[in-house]
Design a protein around this motif. Structure first.
Motif, PDB file in Angstrom:
ATOM      1  N   UNK A 315       0.808  -0.854   0.206  1.00 24.24           N
ATOM      2  CA  UNK A 315       0.226   0.531   0.414  1.00 24.24           C
ATOM      3  C   UNK A 315       1.158   1.608   0.163  1.00 24.24           C
ATOM      4  N   UNK A 316       2.196   1.484   0.725  1.00 25.98           N
ATOM      5  CA  UNK A 316       2.189   2.093   1.064  1.00 25.98           C
ATOM      6  C   UNK A 316       3.649   2.553  -0.287  1.00 25.98           C
ATOM      7  N   UNK A 317       4.181   1.462  -1.071  1.00 21.44           N
ATOM      8  CA  UNK A 317       4.526   2.216  -2.811  1.00 21.44           C
ATOM      9  C   UNK A 317       3.213   2.404  -3.644  1.00 21.44           C
ATOM     10  N   UNK A 318       1.936   2.441  -3.409  1.00 22.70           N
ATOM     11  CA  UNK A 318       1.229   2.134  -4.456  1.00 22.70           C
ATOM     12  C   UNK A 318       0.696   3.545  -3.968  1.00 22.70           C
ATOM     13  N   UNK A 319       0.589   4.220  -3.008  1.00 23.09           N
ATOM     14  CA  UNK A 319       0.349   5.628  -1.846  1.00 23.09           C
ATOM     15  C   UNK A 319       1.327   6.522  -3.228  1.00 23.09           C
ATOM     16  N   UNK A 320       2.594   6.263  -2.599  1.00 21.62           N
ATOM     17  CA  UNK A 320       3.822   7.569  -2.774  1.00 21.62           C
ATOM     18  C   UNK A 320       4.048   7.175  -4.412  1.00 21.62           C
ATOM     19  N   UNK A 321       3.717   5.718  -5.527  1.00 22.92           N
ATOM     20  CA  UNK A 321       3.600   6.549  -6.859  1.00 22.92           C
ATOM     21  C   UNK A 321       2.740   7.048  -7.810  1.00 22.92           C
ATOM     22  N   UNK A 322       1.405   6.894  -6.539  1.00 22.99           N
ATOM     23  CA  UNK A 322       0.094   7.447  -7.458  1.00 22.99           C
ATOM     24  C   UNK A 322       0.725   9.273  -6.795  1.00 22.99           C
ATOM     25  N   UNK A 323       0.954   9.213  -6.277  1.00 20.72           N
ATOM     26  CA  UNK A 323       1.422  11.104  -5.878  1.00 20.72           C
ATOM     27  C   UNK A 323       2.077  11.014  -6.704  1.00 20.72           C
ATOM     28  N   UNK A 324       3.881  10.500  -6.916  1.00 17.16           N
ATOM     29  CA  UNK A 324       4.495  10.946  -7.680  1.00 17.16           C
ATOM     30  C   UNK A 324       3.836  11.516  -9.344  1.00 17.16           C
ATOM     31  N   UNK A 325       2.647  10.673 -10.113  1.00 14.05           N
ATOM     32  CA  UNK A 325       2.161   9.890 -11.495  1.00 14.05           C
ATOM     33  C   UNK A 325       1.688  11.479 -11.058  1.00 14.05           C
ATOM     34  N   UNK A 327       1.724  14.372  -9.375  1.00 13.45           N
ATOM     35  CA  UNK A 327       2.855  15.727  -9.105  1.00 13.45           C
ATOM     36  C   UNK A 327       3.442  15.945 -10.594  1.00 13.45           C
ATOM     37  N   UNK A 328       3.543  14.943 -11.597  1.00 12.63           N
ATOM     38  CA  UNK A 328       4.427  14.560 -12.749  1.00 12.63           C
ATOM     39  C   UNK A 328       3.038  15.048 -13.688  1.00 12.63           C
ATOM     40  N   UNK A 329       1.933  14.818 -13.349  1.00 15.76           N
ATOM     41  CA  UNK A 329       1.256  15.422 -14.365  1.00 15.76           C
ATOM     42  C   UNK A 329       0.150  17.021 -14.608  1.00 15.76           C
ATOM     43  N   UNK A 330       0.323  17.619 -13.135  1.00 16.17           N
ATOM     44  CA  UNK A 330       0.359  18.667 -12.767  1.00 16.17           C
ATOM     45  C   UNK A 330       1.436  19.371 -13.590  1.00 16.17           C
ATOM     46  N   UNK A 331       2.585  19.576 -13.152  1.00 14.95           N
ATOM     47  CA  UNK A 331       3.589  19.800 -13.548  1.00 14.95           C
ATOM     48  C   UNK A 331       4.467  20.067 -15.263  1.00 14.95           C
ATOM     49  N   UNK A 332       3.722  18.879 -15.787  1.00 11.91           N
ATOM     50  CA  UNK A 332       4.525  18.578 -17.784  1.00 11.91           C
ATOM     51  C   UNK A 332       5.873  17.803 -17.423  1.00 11.91           C
ATOM     52  N   UNK A 333       5.769  16.942 -16.249  1.00  5.96           N
ATOM     53  CA  UNK A 333       6.877  16.412 -16.653  1.00  5.96           C
ATOM     54  C   UNK A 333       7.263  14.652 -16.352  1.00  5.96           C
ATOM     55  N   UNK A 334       8.018  14.481 -17.345  1.00  2.66           N
ATOM     56  CA  UNK A 334       7.360  13.030 -18.277  1.00  2.66           C
ATOM     57  C   UNK A 334       8.883  12.336 -17.501  1.00  2.66           C
ATOM     58  N   UNK A 335       9.018  12.052 -16.805  1.00  2.66           N
ATOM     59  CA  UNK A 335      10.052  10.680 -15.851  1.00  2.66           C
ATOM     60  C   UNK A 335       9.736   9.430 -15.368  1.00  2.66           C
ATOM     61  N   UNK A 336      11.056   8.117 -16.241  1.00  4.21           N
ATOM     62  CA  UNK A 336      10.060   7.127 -15.937  1.00  4.21           C
ATOM     63  C   UNK A 336      10.134   6.597 -14.472  1.00  4.21           C
ATOM     64  N   UNK A 337       9.122   6.266 -14.275  1.00  5.24           N
ATOM     65  CA  UNK A 337       8.924   5.545 -12.927  1.00  5.24           C
ATOM     66  C   UNK A 337       8.781   3.987 -12.248  1.00  5.24           C
ATOM     67  N   UNK A 338       9.134   3.647 -11.415  1.00 10.10           N
ATOM     68  CA  UNK A 338       9.166   2.336 -11.527  1.00 10.10           C
ATOM     69  C   UNK A 338       9.235   1.805 -10.323  1.00 10.10           C
ATOM     70  N   UNK A 339       8.208   0.911  -9.696  1.00 10.03           N
ATOM     71  CA  UNK A 339       7.637   0.748  -8.198  1.00 10.03           C
ATOM     72  C   UNK A 339       7.467  -0.608  -8.344  1.00 10.03           C
ATOM     73  N   UNK A 340       8.781  -1.483  -7.718  1.00 11.32           N
ATOM     74  CA  UNK A 340       9.229  -2.292  -7.226  1.00 11.32           C
ATOM     75  C   UNK A 340       9.263  -3.124  -6.040  1.00 11.32           C
ATOM     76  N   UNK A 341       8.214  -4.317  -6.173  1.00  9.77           N
ATOM     77  CA  UNK A 341       7.791  -4.982  -4.309  1.00  9.77           C
ATOM     78  C   UNK A 341       8.768  -5.922  -3.775  1.00  9.77           C
ATOM     79  N   UNK A 342       9.597  -5.357  -2.865  1.00  7.09           N
ATOM     80  CA  UNK A 342      11.257  -6.465  -2.874  1.00  7.09           C
ATOM     81  C   UNK A 342      11.661  -5.876  -1.498  1.00  7.09           C
TER      82      UNK A 342
END
Length: 663
Positions: A315-325, A327-342
């Motif tokens: 859940x914590x990984x999902x929450x931060x990944x969604x938040x960062x996605x 943020x990127x949409x609002x600021x027009x950024x295109x950075x590759x995010x990769x969330x990995x359970x490990x």
């Protein structure tokens, strides 16, 4: 009052109709009064005069309506509305002049300017009267407040509150003598020294702090003064939030604990923030935690090529990944995010991730940090914090990661608890990896040590706030316990900057400012909520501060330095400390013994090894590991090997305590 309430609650169509009728009557009355004032009563006896009067009165709502004056909500009147009103009166006066000319001048020209002035006073006064009547109907429903700060922000806040339905500003308080005794937005400005008197006299229920640009040290002084009044205090957002548009003046909120600490943030050095991040592949372990998540936010703003988020909590990984996605949409950024359970404990998995993505910079924030929980779960604390870091560091070396930055803690300094001991051991592991001869392209290791952060998981501040909202008591472990604090964003920025200027094996220590007594922090939070602390001097108070006693492994005072040898860096908040290191060969043999004891769950042997290592570990009290306690409760006669180990650990501890006491 009931009639006023009914008038206010009437449909807007009927209220506009009544306002049109009022304007017509007032314009007609203005013509008659203007004639009487200039001594021209005779025209009132002429039919032409009444024809002009009726025409002007009937055409007034048409002129005002064309200008949009009947679409204005009266409680939001401003200078723009008044300008439209003046224009409307000017057009009505021109209409009167034109009709007077067409009819044959029944009215003398001297009547015109008098009529114009009377019309402005009449139609403007009608609207101000209606506005005051509206405010009168709301006063008994609105909370009387006083605004601390009569500057631009305070004035804008007063205007917003006048139009709102929640607060009723009664006065200002300001430090500047030039404003004291004057009126701002129609409200008196008083001296801060008279605040207590006016709070009682005006029935003030809340103080609103409107000094967004004031330094935190000044805000702290003001809040300490207000705390003695035991009246609720709220504040408007800071100047940075206002300028960026994230908040508005009217968005009042509870006083932030940062203001109580009075710690001024230092702007980050742009070149240090981007040095290890910009256009690189960056990985953060523990990305869903408090520090890890803030590291991800700060890193994303520096535009890495890829940001790899690693966490074992779904859940914590999902929450931060969604938040960062988002943020990127609002600021027009295109950075590759990769969330990995490990889990960092899985060395092969870490090696696969690091090599597959080509990670260049790694921020290691994953750890078990809750002192009592790790104390009660000795084996898992070691498995995750110590051997997880060892596995991650080994994988980083094999994958040729350029920079490895480990987030440490002040609890690693002369630890009295298992969590602190594991973090000090991870510092020694990273130092040992840094000292290994592996060629010129080996990974650069550095460690960043700091104290508590506000708002993190397990922080006392949200806990105190929840206890105050429940009516208390507020629970503090000890009257004299102190801690260092900084905000999560500042901590993350300093970690990034320290990692950018570290040489291999360096330990960085962040400047945490002055330590804070937790009991004082709790008392100020109670008082700034408008309540009184219940104690021997105030038996009729609202909230009691209850001291529960130190938890297992908890220290009264935290430290940041082991050796005392510290050097400045180019950043005013970052120091570097010269710490004892452990040669790789000795550490490798020690970790083998520790892993063997951990795998066999030999708790006594584990504690013996922790005390034996150069960690400065001095446990206080008996072991509280839950499995160890359960085993001893169900099987009081342990095997001989276990008993010997326990006895050895006890003897070593006693010898250590005797030597420290004689010193």
């Amino acid at each position: 009052m009931l009639a006023l309430d009914r008038l206010v609650k009437m449909p807007r169509f009927y209220k506009r109709g009544l306002l049109r009728l009022g304007d017509m009557l007032l314009i007609a009355l203005a013509i008659i009064v203007a004639l009487l004032l200039v001594g021209r009563e005779t025209p009132l006896q002429q039919a032409e005069t009444w024809l002009v009067l009726c025409w002007v009165a009937l055409s007034t709502p048409i002129i005002f309506g064309t200008l949009g004056l009947y679409r204005v909500v009266l409680r939001f009147m401003n200078l723009k509305v008044m300008a439209s009103l003046l224009l409307g009166v000017a057009l009505v006066s021109a209409n009167l002049l034109l009709m007077n000319l067409l009819i044959g001048w029944p009215l003398a020209w001297q009547v015109m300017p008098v009529f114009a002035m009377l019309s402005v006073m009449a139609v403007g006064g009608l609207r101000l009267l209606l506005l005051e009547l509206y405010q009168l109907t709301r006063r008994h429903q609105r909370q009387p407040v006083i605004i601390y700060g009569a500057g631009a922000a305070g004035g804008e806040l007063a205007r917003s509150l006048h139009h709102g339905g929640r607060y009723r500003p009664r006065a200002f308080v300001d430090d500047w003598r030039g404003l004291q005794g004057s009126l701002v937005e129609g409200l008196p400005v008083y001296r801060p020294g008279d605040l207590e008197k006016w709070v009682e006299r005006l029935g003030i229920e809340l103080v609103l702090l409107a000094i967004p640009s004031a330094p935190r040290c000044r805000r702290r002084e003001i809040l300490e003064q207000l705390a003695s009044l035991s009246i609720p205090v709220q504040t408007i957002p800071g100047s940075e939030d206002l300028v960026s548009g994230r908040s508005r003046i009217a968005d009042t909120c509870d006083v932030q604990v940062e203001d109580l600490l009075g710690r001024e943030p230092v702007p980050p050095f742009a070149e240090l923030m981007s040095a290890n991040i910009a256009h690189k592949v960056v990985m953060v372990t523990g990305a869903g935690g408090s520090i890890g998540a803030e590291l991800c936010r700060q890193i994303l703003a520096q535009e890495p090529r890829v940001l790899v988020l690693v966490d074992n909590a779904e859940h914590a990984l999902y929450a931060i990944e969604q938040e960062l996605q988002l943020w990127m949409r609002r600021h027009g950024r295109h950075i590759r995010l990769r969330g990995l359970l490990a889990s960092i404990q899985q060395q092969e998995r870490m090696r696969e991730i690091l090599s597959s993505f080509g990670v260049q910079t790694l921020y290691h924030a994953a750890a078990y940090k809750h002192v009592p929980l790790v104390e009660c779960n000795l084996v898992e604390g070691l498995r995750n914090n110590v051997f997880g870091t060892f596995a991650l560091a080994s994988a980083a070396l094999e994958s040729r990661v350029e920079t490895f930055v480990m987030v440490s803690t002040d609890k690693a300094v002369r630890p009295t608890n298992v969590m602190g001991a594991t973090k000090r051991l991870t510092e020694l592991i990273c130092q040992a990896f840094a000292g290994r001869e592996l060629g010129q392209d080996k990974t650069r290791f550095c460690m960043v040590r700091f104290g508590n952060v506000l708002g993190s998981s397990g922080s006392v501040v949200p806990l105190f706030r929840a206890q105050i909202e429940r009516g208390g008591p507020v629970e503090v472990t000890h009257p004299e316990i102190t801690r260092y604090f900084m905000t999560i964003p500042e901590a993350a920025q300093l970690v990034i900057q320290a990692g950018a200027m570290g040489t291999d094996g360096q330990v960085f220590v962040l400047d945490m400012g002055e330590p804070v007594r937790i009991a004082d922090l709790a008392a100020n939070m109670v008082r700034l909520s408008g309540l009184e602390v219940k104690d021997a001097d105030h038996p009729d108070g609202d909230i009691e501060i209850h001291f529960t006693g130190l938890r297992p492994g908890e220290k009264l005072y935290e430290e940041l330095l082991i050796s005392g040898e510290i050097q400045k860096t180019r950043h005013p908040r970052i120091r570097t400390s010269k710490e004892l290191s452990w040669p790789w060969a000795e550490l490798d043999a020690y970790l083998s013994d520790l892993h063997e004891a951990m795998s066999a769950s030999r708790h006594g042997r584990i504690q013996e090894l922790l005390v034996k290592a150069p960690l400065g570990y001095s446990p206080e009290g008996a072991m509280v590991d839950l499995v160890w306690e359960a085993k001893h409760a169900s099987a009081p006669h342990e095997p001989a090997m276990q008993e010997a180990s326990e006895s050895s650990a006890a003897s070593l501890l006693q010898e250590r305590f005797r030597s420290s006491g004689s010193a």
